[in-house]
Design an enzyme around this catalytic site. Structure first.
Site, PDB file in Angstrom:
ATOM      1  CG  HIS A 132      37.824  38.940  43.742  1.00 41.60           C
ATOM      2  ND1 HIS A 132      37.262  38.745  42.508  1.00 41.60           N
ATOM      3  CD2 HIS A 132      38.716  37.922  43.922  1.00 41.60           C
ATOM      4  CE1 HIS A 132      37.783  37.659  41.945  1.00 41.60           C
ATOM      5  NE2 HIS A 132      38.666  37.139  42.787  1.00 41.60           N
ATOM      6  CG  HIS A 181      38.681  45.368  40.278  1.00 38.56           C
ATOM      7  ND1 HIS A 181      37.495  45.746  39.674  1.00 38.56           N
ATOM      8  CD2 HIS A 181      38.559  44.054  40.570  1.00 38.56           C
ATOM      9  CE1 HIS A 181      36.690  44.686  39.608  1.00 38.56           C
ATOM     10  NE2 HIS A 181      37.319  43.651  40.133  1.00 38.56           N
TER      11      HIS A 181
END
Length: 210
Positions: A132, A181
């Site tokens: 992302h 993450h």
């Protein structure tokens, strides 16, 4: 054939690339060194968890493969139909070569497992670098740089560029907040994508004839 010297932007791109390679080396060989950094940033970003769940889950969708794919198709089609063909080629090369193929290959090289925190979104791939973050930096970053082609009013262009920069930052932050993450994954994605932008944009600018 005369070899042109690097531009200032490309020199900065070399620095960000070296920083990415350094971070990648730590992830691969000395992962424990990143724990204090990752823990400190994660604790800060998630300090008001879960009050911001809805906001960050919404923001993170702007960086998922479907959103990035749809936006990329629209932007590429617009550039091509408006006869900005070199810009379209540069844009497509970033989306396909860096955001899609490049980031996927890197994930397989490093095979870093995701955080064990509660995940607000479902993910099945490896953690480093954040797709992302790479995708948002590449796609929204290229749009930011290409805005002068279509937005001539400086004040409006600045507002749009500032909004895009905030979106890039928001997407990376959302990946940490969502628990999928580590901050170093997001930093890695940013550095990887930013290196591409800084190194390739002057090449595009040097040859385009729009």
């Amino acid at each position: 054939m005369k070899i042109k010297s690097l531009t200032n932007m490309q020199w900065i791109g070399c620095i960000t690339l070296v920083l990415f390679l350094g971070l990648a080396s730590i992830v691969k060989f000395q992962l424990g060194l990143l724990h204090p950094f990752d823990q400190t940033i994660t604790d800060f970003v998630r300090s008001d968890y879960p009050n911001w769940n809805t906001f960050f889950v919404t923001i993170t969708k702007f960086g998922d493969p479907i959103s990035i794919g749809l936006i990329s198709i629209i932007v590429f089609s617009f550039l091509y139909l408006k006869k900005f063909k070199r810009a379209a080629i540069w844009f497509a090369s970033g989306v396909i070569g860096i955001s899609t193929i490049g980031n996927s290959v890197l994930k397989l090289i490093f095979m870093r497992e995701r955080p064990t925190l509660e995940h607000l979104v479902t993910e099945h791939t490896y953690s480093f670098p954040s797709g992302h973050s790479t995708g948002s930096m590449v796609v929204y970053g290229m749009i930011l740089l290409l805005l002068p082609l279509v937005v001539k009013q400086k004040s409006l262009r600045f507002i749009l560029q500032f909004a895009l920069a905030l979106l890039i930052l928001g997407i990376g932050t959302s990946r940490i907040y969502s628990g999928v993450h580590y901050p170093s994954d997001v930093l890695g994605g940013y550095l990887f994508g930013l290196s591409w932008l800084l190194l390739s944009y002057p090449i595009y600018k040097g040859v385009h004839h729009e």
